[in-house]
Design a protein around this motif. Structure first.
Motif, PDB file in Angstrom:
ATOM      1  N   UNK A  60       0.183  -9.457  -9.279  1.00 26.63           N
ATOM      2  CA  UNK A  60      -0.755  -8.968 -10.277  1.00 26.63           C
ATOM      3  C   UNK A  60      -2.115  -9.614 -10.240  1.00 26.63           C
ATOM      4  N   UNK A  61      -2.324 -10.602  -9.363  1.00 24.59           N
ATOM      5  CA  UNK A  61      -3.611 -11.286  -9.300  1.00 24.59           C
ATOM      6  C   UNK A  61      -4.673 -10.372  -8.695  1.00 24.59           C
ATOM      7  N   UNK A  62      -5.936 -10.504  -9.120  1.00 21.08           N
ATOM      8  CA  UNK A  62      -7.008  -9.680  -8.536  1.00 21.08           C
ATOM      9  C   UNK A  62      -7.120  -9.901  -7.035  1.00 21.08           C
ATOM     10  N   UNK A  63      -7.512  -8.839  -6.350  1.00 17.26           N
ATOM     11  CA  UNK A  63      -7.660  -8.883  -4.892  1.00 17.26           C
ATOM     12  C   UNK A  63      -9.034  -8.333  -4.546  1.00 17.26           C
ATOM     13  N   UNK A  64      -9.815  -9.101  -3.803  1.00 13.92           N
ATOM     14  CA  UNK A  64     -11.167  -8.676  -3.458  1.00 13.92           C
ATOM     15  C   UNK A  64     -11.242  -8.025  -2.082  1.00 13.92           C
TER      16      UNK A  64
END
Length: 339
Positions: A60-64
């Protein structure tokens, strides 16, 4: 900046869906792809396609950034190991669990949109679970009134009725159902497609749009009076138009979308022109949902030869709609929300 998180369901485990998801992962699509499926199923599908896919558990962590050939997976275990081309009712609960996670995740803000691969309705029903399709499942889950639309780069077609026997169609077309459908289509053309003043062509039910009542009275008794009422609210509505001439090039310049009265009235035109570029959308949901416009292709499952073009088109359209939804805020229309 974090990439939009696209939930991708793999559909029927024994169909081409898992292979299509693997092929989608191999593209450079600038999205944080989250496959909602069984991890090992996806790895086996990638192997059948001779693809090297990096499968990462979703935290669920943001991914750039996403490298082609990688995707995250929200693991939903199979009920039974898949046999390509042979659907197993023991996997019905798996399929429904993937849809529930996608819908609930979108409504909770975990995903920006959901893209669905094809499923096998018969297999779910054979498991003793009443199920009529993606559209109806998401509508019930979200408690929303919805409309099915299929769209290609050249044409958008919404349906007043969907999977009904032809004999049942006339009774299903009422003032109330048409008003609800047209208001949803109008609102979604503004909100999701950024068309400030949508022009909608409405097809007649009967040949030649009833020919003044000589070929049926549905146009005179139901469709025309309803269209007049909605025009008074500010909608730009053409018709009812005869279906046999509504799609000629000169007519298409006059509208942004078509409302067809039944499934096979307009979809053959759309699919014959752009089968691999047509996307199925569910309008009216509180989230973005796109899908392929084809079935599970059981005869191709396991071969690694299934064409991913429609799933790629669905993912691209979802991304386009996500981008537009973040920048467009339609002004209210008089009468919207009634009925």
């Amino acid at each position: 900046m974090a990439l939009p998180r696209l939930a991708v369901t793999a559909g029927e485990p024994a169909g081409v869906g898992p292979e299509l998801v693997a092929r989608l992962a191999a593209t450079p699509l600038a999205a944080d792809l989250v496959a909602i499926t069984d991890r090992a199923l996806l790895e086996r599908a990638a192997a059948r396609c001779n693809l090297r896919i990096a499968v990462i558990d979703d935290d669920g962590a943001p991914c750039e950034r996403r490298d082609p050939g990688s995707l995250r997976v929200h693991h939903v275990p199979l009920g039974a190991t898949e046999r390509p081309g042979q659907p197993d009712p023991r996997n019905a609960q798996h399929v429904l669990a993937t849809l529930a996670e996608a819908a609930d995740g979108c409504m909770a803000g975990r995903y920006a949109a959901v893209v669905t691969a094809p499923l096998q309705k018969a297999s779910i029903n054979e498991a003793g679970i009443r199920f009529s399709g993606h559209t109806e499942f998401f509508a019930e889950r979200a408690r929303a009134d919805v409309v099915m639309m299929l769209a290609s780069p050249e044409l958008r077609v919404a349906l007043a009725t969907t999977h009904l026997p032809l004999a049942a169609v006339p009774a299903a077309i009422t003032r109330a159902t048409l008003a609800r459908t047209l208001r949803i289509v109008h609102a979604e053309l503004r909100a999701k497609f950024g068309i400030a003043a949508p022009r909608i062509a409405v097809l007649g039910l009967n040949p030649h749009a009833g020919e003044g009542g000589h070929l049926g009275r549905e146009e005179l008794d139901t469709i025309i009076p309803l269209l007049d009422d909605l025009r008074a609210e500010g909608m730009q509505l053409l018709g009812p138009l005869p279906a046999d001439t509504a799609f000629v090039p000169a007519q298409r310049t006059r509208y942004d979308a078509v409302l067809a009265m039944y499934h096979d009235q307009a979809l053959p035109v759309l699919k014959s022109e752009a089968f691999d570029r047509t996307v199925n959308l569910t309008l009216g949901l509180p989230f973005i949902r796109t899908s392929v416009d084809h079935g599970t292709a059981l005869d191709l499952a396991g071969s690694g030869r299934a064409d991913p073009a429609s799933l790629i088109a669905a993912a691209n359209m979802a991304m386009s709609l996500v981008a537009r939804s973040a920048t467009y805020s339609p002004s209210p229309l008089r009468g919207e929300g009634k009925g």
